[in-house]
Design a protein around this motif. Structure first.
Motif, PDB file in Angstrom:
ATOM      1  N   ASP B 130       0.835  -1.202   0.000  1.00 53.77           N
ATOM      2  CA  ASP B 130       0.000   0.000   0.000  1.00 53.77           C
ATOM      3  C   ASP B 130       0.874   1.258   0.000  1.00 53.77           C
ATOM      4  N   LYS B 131       0.210   2.414  -0.039  1.00 54.10           N
ATOM      5  CA  LYS B 131       0.962   3.670  -0.239  1.00 54.10           C
ATOM      6  C   LYS B 131       1.842   4.008   0.960  1.00 54.10           C
ATOM      7  N   ASN B 132       1.564   3.367   2.101  1.00 58.79           N
ATOM      8  CA  ASN B 132       2.400   3.594   3.283  1.00 58.79           C
ATOM      9  C   ASN B 132       3.468   2.517   3.457  1.00 58.79           C
ATOM     10  N   GLY B 133       3.601   1.672   2.457  1.00 67.25           N
ATOM     11  CA  GLY B 133       4.607   0.607   2.549  1.00 67.25           C
ATOM     12  C   GLY B 133       4.122  -0.617   3.303  1.00 67.25           C
ATOM     13  N   GLY B 134       2.862  -0.614   3.699  1.00 70.03           N
ATOM     14  CA  GLY B 134       2.301  -1.781   4.383  1.00 70.03           C
ATOM     15  C   GLY B 134       1.957  -2.883   3.396  1.00 70.03           C
ATOM     16  N   ILE B 135       1.752  -4.087   3.925  1.00 71.26           N
ATOM     17  CA  ILE B 135       1.373  -5.237   3.097  1.00 71.26           C
ATOM     18  C   ILE B 135      -0.115  -5.493   3.268  1.00 71.26           C
ATOM     19  N   ARG B 136      -0.786  -5.693   2.158  1.00 59.77           N
ATOM     20  CA  ARG B 136      -2.230  -5.947   2.182  1.00 59.77           C
ATOM     21  C   ARG B 136      -2.563  -7.274   1.500  1.00 59.77           C
ATOM     22  N   LEU B 137      -3.533  -7.957   2.057  1.00 56.41           N
ATOM     23  CA  LEU B 137      -4.160  -9.085   1.364  1.00 56.41           C
ATOM     24  C   LEU B 137      -5.591  -8.689   1.043  1.00 56.41           C
ATOM     25  N   PHE B 138      -6.196  -9.371   0.088  1.00 50.80           N
ATOM     26  CA  PHE B 138      -7.563  -9.054  -0.315  1.00 50.80           C
ATOM     27  C   PHE B 138      -8.477 -10.225   0.056  1.00 50.80           C
ATOM     28  N   ARG B 139      -9.327 -10.032   1.022  1.00 51.58           N
ATOM     29  CA  ARG B 139     -10.308 -11.037   1.448  1.00 51.58           C
ATOM     30  C   ARG B 139      -9.679 -12.436   1.636  1.00 51.58           C
ATOM     31  N   PRO B 140      -8.583 -12.518   2.367  1.00 54.60           N
ATOM     32  CA  PRO B 140      -7.898 -13.818   2.465  1.00 54.60           C
ATOM     33  C   PRO B 140      -8.749 -14.904   3.132  1.00 54.60           C
ATOM     34  N   GLU B 141      -9.685 -14.480   3.985  1.00 56.49           N
ATOM     35  CA  GLU B 141     -10.542 -15.468   4.655  1.00 56.49           C
ATOM     36  C   GLU B 141     -11.382 -16.239   3.632  1.00 56.49           C
ATOM     37  N   ARG B 142     -11.683 -15.566   2.505  1.00 53.67           N
ATOM     38  CA  ARG B 142     -12.435 -16.237   1.435  1.00 53.67           C
ATOM     39  C   ARG B 142     -11.604 -17.360   0.803  1.00 53.67           C
ATOM     40  N   ASN B 143     -10.322 -17.085   0.591  1.00 55.71           N
ATOM     41  CA  ASN B 143      -9.456 -18.115   0.004  1.00 55.71           C
ATOM     42  C   ASN B 143      -9.295 -19.289   0.953  1.00 55.71           C
ATOM     43  N   MET B 144      -9.164 -18.999   2.245  1.00 47.27           N
ATOM     44  CA  MET B 144      -8.988 -20.086   3.206  1.00 47.27           C
ATOM     45  C   MET B 144     -10.256 -20.935   3.296  1.00 47.27           C
ATOM     46  N   ALA B 145     -11.418 -20.261   3.290  1.00 47.94           N
ATOM     47  CA  ALA B 145     -12.680 -21.006   3.352  1.00 47.94           C
ATOM     48  C   ALA B 145     -12.836 -21.893   2.114  1.00 47.94           C
ATOM     49  N   ARG B 146     -12.465 -21.357   0.960  1.00 49.44           N
ATOM     50  CA  ARG B 146     -12.610 -22.142  -0.268  1.00 49.44           C
ATOM     51  C   ARG B 146     -11.626 -23.298  -0.297  1.00 49.44           C
ATOM     52  N   LEU B 147     -10.397 -23.056   0.197  1.00 49.21           N
ATOM     53  CA  LEU B 147      -9.431 -24.153   0.228  1.00 49.21           C
ATOM     54  C   LEU B 147      -9.926 -25.278   1.139  1.00 49.21           C
ATOM     55  N   ASN B 148     -10.552 -24.900   2.232  1.00 48.61           N
ATOM     56  CA  ASN B 148     -11.122 -25.918   3.112  1.00 48.61           C
ATOM     57  C   ASN B 148     -12.236 -26.700   2.424  1.00 48.61           C
ATOM     58  N   LYS B 149     -13.069 -26.009   1.672  1.00 48.91           N
ATOM     59  CA  LYS B 149     -14.140 -26.705   0.949  1.00 48.91           C
ATOM     60  C   LYS B 149     -13.551 -27.626  -0.118  1.00 48.91           C
ATOM     61  N   SER B 150     -12.529 -27.136  -0.822  1.00 46.89           N
ATOM     62  CA  SER B 150     -11.895 -27.951  -1.861  1.00 46.89           C
ATOM     63  C   SER B 150     -11.265 -29.199  -1.249  1.00 46.89           C
ATOM     64  N   SER B 151     -10.513 -29.008  -0.170  1.00 46.38           N
ATOM     65  CA  SER B 151      -9.782 -30.143   0.405  1.00 46.38           C
ATOM     66  C   SER B 151     -10.757 -31.167   0.985  1.00 46.38           C
ATOM     67  N   ALA B 152     -11.799 -30.696   1.665  1.00 45.59           N
ATOM     68  CA  ALA B 152     -12.763 -31.641   2.239  1.00 45.59           C
ATOM     69  C   ALA B 152     -13.444 -32.456   1.141  1.00 45.59           C
ATOM     70  N   ARG B 153     -13.654 -31.855  -0.022  1.00 46.66           N
ATOM     71  CA  ARG B 153     -14.344 -32.558  -1.105  1.00 46.66           C
ATOM     72  C   ARG B 153     -13.542 -33.732  -1.648  1.00 46.66           C
ATOM     73  N   ILE B 154     -12.205 -33.687  -1.451  1.00 43.55           N
ATOM     74  CA  ILE B 154     -11.377 -34.805  -1.921  1.00 43.55           C
ATOM     75  C   ILE B 154     -10.691 -35.493  -0.741  1.00 43.55           C
ATOM     76  N   ALA B 155     -11.335 -35.448   0.430  1.00 39.90           N
ATOM     77  CA  ALA B 155     -10.882 -36.219   1.589  1.00 39.90           C
ATOM     78  C   ALA B 155      -9.487 -35.806   2.058  1.00 39.90           C
ATOM     79  N   LEU B 156      -9.114 -34.551   1.807  1.00 46.69           N
ATOM     80  CA  LEU B 156      -7.902 -33.991   2.398  1.00 46.69           C
ATOM     81  C   LEU B 156      -8.324 -33.204   3.649  1.00 46.69           C
ATOM     82  N   PRO B 157      -7.366 -32.908   4.536  1.00 44.91           N
ATOM     83  CA  PRO B 157      -7.753 -32.306   5.816  1.00 44.91           C
ATOM     84  C   PRO B 157      -8.161 -30.842   5.689  1.00 44.91           C
TER      85      PRO B 157
END
Lengths: 419, 419
Positions: B130-157
Motif C-alpha cells: 500500500d501507499k504507506n509501505g504496508g502489506i495488504r491481502l484481499f479477502r484472504p478469509e475467502r481463500n482459506m474457506a474455499r481451500l477448506n471446501k476444496s480439500s474436504a471434497r477430496i478427503a484432504l484435511p
C-alpha cells in the motif's frame, strides 16, 4: 538410503534462476504449435519429436536389494520392487533415453504442474509367472494405447506403445524375483505419466516424466470370493458426456473418494455410480459393472454392461470379459450386450426372479461378485443365496481369465516377455 | 544449490521398508472413522485432530538470497521468492508445526497419491504494497474457506483459516522484498494442498502437505487492456451437476487444456464453456464471466453472471464484483443478476443492439474485457468499438477493485498484514 537421493532429471529441470526466460517461452510455444492434440485424441495425434528408443536404455542396479516379503504380507500397492523405469520428455527434444534406476523419490519443484493442475494419468497392469517360469503380460498393447489416449487428452505427450512394452519387459527381467510364482499372485505394474513443467501458468506442459513402478500383489480374495454390497450413488456424478470419464486420469479419482467413504460409513463396500434422471448404471467404485439377467420377454440369459459412450472407463478386463463371453457364452444361448441399462431394470429383474448375477470387472480383482445394491431405501438382491459368495458365470469368467493370464491356455492375449 | 536438497518430511514419510504395515493400516482406518467428510463439505466438517498452531512456526532463512528481477521481466508463476511456507498433516497427529524454509524441491515417493489420483487443490491470492509501505491481502478469509471446501471434497484435511492467514502474514514479512511496490504489481501467493500417502490403494490419504509459494507478478495488461476473443466450446464440458466444478481442484484444470489449445489454434485467446442443450454460459477459460446487457423489455442495464449451482467456481473476484456492483451500480439504475443465461441470449442482445460489455473476472487479471465470441459459425460482438479495448463498466470495476486491494480506499475487504 535410496529414497534420500533426489531423482535428478536428465533434462536439467532443476530450477536455475539464470535459465533464460525467453528459452522457456519459446519451448512452450513450440510445444503448442507442433502438437496438434485433438479432443477425439488417439495415439496417432500428438506425435512426439523423438519417440522412445529402447536401445538407448541405461540400467543402474541397486546396491541394497530389498528382502522379499512373505506372500501373506503382500498388500496392494504398498511395497515396491528394487527398481523403477523412467523416461523424460521435453517439447523441444521429445523422449530422452529411458533409465532403469533404483526405486527412489522424485525431486520436484513445488511449482511443478502435476501438483497444481492434475497433469497426470496412469495404467494398471500385471506381470505373471507361467508354469514354465516365464514372464507373461496380459494384453499390454491395450494399456499402452489407453495411456496414449489419456495423456493426449490432457496435452501430455504420446509414445510408441511397442517400444514401451519392450522397455517394460526389460524392467521385468531386472526385477523378476519380485514376481511371485503362485496362482493369484502377480507383480502389479503402474505406468504413470506426469507433467513436470515448473510454472503456474495454465497451459500444455513443455516437459513430462513417464515412469513405471512395480508392486508384488496377492490374490484380491485370498480365502476365496467375498461378495460385496454396493450403495447406489445418486447425489454425486463421476463422469459426464464431453468430460474425461473414459480416460485413466488422476482427475477421475480424488473426486470419487468421499462418496465411497459415505457408502462405507453406511456399511457398503463400494458405491455404484448412477447417471442422469434415468439412473443409468455406469461403474462400481473403480471397476466396470456387469449384470447377468434373464430377458423379460424371452427368458434368454443376457450379460449386460454399459456402452463406451465417453463416460465409461475403457477397461481392459471389461473388453476381455466381453470377448470371452461372446466366444464362449453366446454358443450356450447367452446374449452379450453393451447397452445402457437402468437401476430400475436391475430392481425389476430382482423382483421378478430374473436376476442371475452381478459383478465388477477390473485389473485388481478380475471379477468381484456383488451380493446386493442399496437403492432408494431398499436392497436389491443380485442373485446370490446367503451362503453363496460367487455366481457360476462370475467364477467361470475368472477361471477363463486366469488360465490366459498365467499361460495355462495358449492365447493371443498373453504376451510372453522375451527370456 | 537449494533445489538439490531434498525436502524432508517431518512426519518421517520417507519410505522405510521396516515400517510396520499394521501401523499404516490402522492410521488409514482411524482416518476414515474420525473424519466424517460430507459431500456438501464445508470448513466445519473433517476437523483435524490437532489444528494449525501458528506459535509453533519455525523459520530457516536462505543463505543465498535471489536477486530481484526487473519489473518488466516478471512473468506469472515463473519465478518465486526465497522461501516457502509448509505444514504437514497426518491422520493420527493432525497438523504438525509450520515451517518457513528456503524455496526447495519436494522429495516424494513415486507411489505418492498426488501423482496418481489427483489429491490436490489450491488457491490463488495476492499480496499488495500500500501507499504507506504496508502489506495488504484481499479477502484472504475467502481463500482459506474455499481451500477448506476444496480439500474436504477430496478427503484432504481442513484447517483453521485464521491461523493460516497468520502464518501467511509471517511468510510475507520474511519475503517482503519480493512484493513489488507499484500499482498493478503484487506478490502472487499459491497455497497448495497435496495428498502424500505413499500407497496405490484408492482411498482417503492418511497424510498431506499444505504449502505456500510466492511469485512476484506484474499487471496482467502491462500496456493497458487488450480485449480478448473467445471460442464457445460445445463439444467438451468443464463441470456438471454433482461434480466438482465449484471447487478449486487440480482435477478441474488438466482436462480443460486441449479445448483451450483448440480455441487458440483457431485464433481465439480463450474458450468459453457452455453447458447443456440450452448452451448456458458458464465460465471463460479459468475465469468467471460477466455480461452487461440492456433488458429486452425495459431497456434497464443488467449485469449478469452464472449462479453458484455447483458447476461454477466460487470466484473471490466474482463475489467482489457482485458486491461492488450491488453497492455502486444498482443506485445508478442497474440490475445485478446471478442467473442462468444462454449463449443465444447474448447473441440476441448483440443482434438487437442491447449488448453493452462482456468481461472475465479472476484473481490474475481482475477483469478481462471480451471483444467477441465465436459461436455456431458466427462472431457475436460484445459491445466494443474496433478502437476500444475496454468498456466503461469493466474499467470502472477494475479501478474500484484496485483502490481496495492497494489500500487507497479503506475497506473491510483489505486485510492489513501486521507490521
Amino acid at each position: 538410503m535410496l529414497q534420500q537421493r533426489p531423482f535428478r532429471l536428465l533434462s536439467s529441470l532443476s530450477r536455475s534462476s539464470t535459465r533464460p526466460i525467453a528459452a522457456c517461452l519459446s519451448a512452450s510455444l513450440r510445444c503448442r504449435s507442433q502438437r496438434p492434440y485433438s479432443i477425439h485424441a488417439d495415439a496417432s495425434v500428438g506425435s512426439p519429436i523423438k519417440d522412445i528408443e529402447p536401445s538407448k536404455l541405461s540400467i543402474t542396479t541397486t546396491t541394497s536389494p530389498k528382502a522379499l516379503l512373505p506372500p501373506e504380507e503382500l498388500i496392494f500397492g504398498r511395497n515396491f520392487s528394487d527398481h523403477m523405469l523412467s523416461l523424460e520428455w521435453t517439447a523441444s527434444e521429445g523422449w530422452l533415453p529411458a533409465r532403469i534406476t533404483p526405486y527412489q523419490n522424485l525431486s520436484l519443484d513445488p511449482a511443478t504442474c502435476v501438483f497444481h493442475y492434475a497433469f497426470e494419468c496412469f495404467e494398471g497392469m500385471k506381470a505373471y509367472k507361467d508354469k514354465n517360469g516365464g514372464i507373461r503380460l496380459f494384453r499390454p498393447e491395450r494399456n499402452m494405447a489407453r495411456l496414449n489416449k489419456s495423456s493426449a487428452r490432457i496435452a501430455l505427450p504420446t509414445f510408441d506403445g511397442d517400444a514401451m512394452i519392450e522397455l517394460i519387459s526389460k524392467f521385468l527381467k531386472v526385477d523378476e524375483r519380485f514376481i511371485p510364482d503362485a496362482r493369484g499372485y502377480s507383480l502389479y505394474l503402474r505406468p504413470t505419466m506426469i507433467g513436470t513443467q515448473r510454472t503456474l501458468g495454465v497451459g500444455p506442459p513443455a516437459s513430462a516424466l513417464l515412469y513405471v513402478i512395480a508392486s508384488p500383489v496377492g490374490p484380491y480374495y485370498p480365502t476365496g470370493f467375498k461378495a460385496v454390497s454396493l450403495e447406489a450413488t445418486d447425489y454425486a456424478v463421476r463422469a459426464w458426456p464431453g468430460g474425461v470419464g473414459d480416460k485413466k486420469l488422476g482427475a477421475n479419482y480424488a473426486p470419487c473418494i468421499v462418496p465411497q467413504m459415505q457408502a462405507a460409513s453406511r456399511g457398503f463396500h463400494q458405491n455404484l455410480w448412477l447417471f442422469g434422471e434415468e439412473e443409468y448404471v455406469t461403474e462400481v467404485g473403480t471397476m466396470n459393472l456387469f449384470a447377468a439377467i434373464k430377458n423379460k420377454e424371452t427368458g434368454q440369459p443376457e450379460l449386460l454392461t454399459a456402452p463406451l459412450d465417453g463416460t465409461i472407463l475403457e477397461g481392459v478386463t471389461r473388453d476381455s470379459v466381453l470377448g470371452l463371453a461372446r466366444e464362449r457364452l453366446e454358443p450356450k444361448g447367452w446374449k452379450i450386450l453393451e447397452r445402457k441399462f437402468t437401476m430400475k431394470e436391475l430392481a425389476d429383474a430382482a423382483d421378478e426372479g430374473r436376476m442371475m448375477e452381478v459383478f465388477g470387472a477390473g485389473t485388481a480383482a478380475i471379477v468381484s461378485p456383488v451380493r446386493r445394491i442399496s437403492w432408494k431405501g431398499r436392497l436389491v438382491g443380485c442373485g446370490l443365496a446367503e451362503n453363496e459368495e460367487c455366481g457360476p458365470i462370475t467364477g467361470q469368467i475368472k477361471d477363463w481369465m486366469e488360465a490366459i493370464q498365467y499361460g495355462d491356455e495358449d492365447h493371443p492375449w498373453s504376451y510372453k516377455v522375451p527370456a
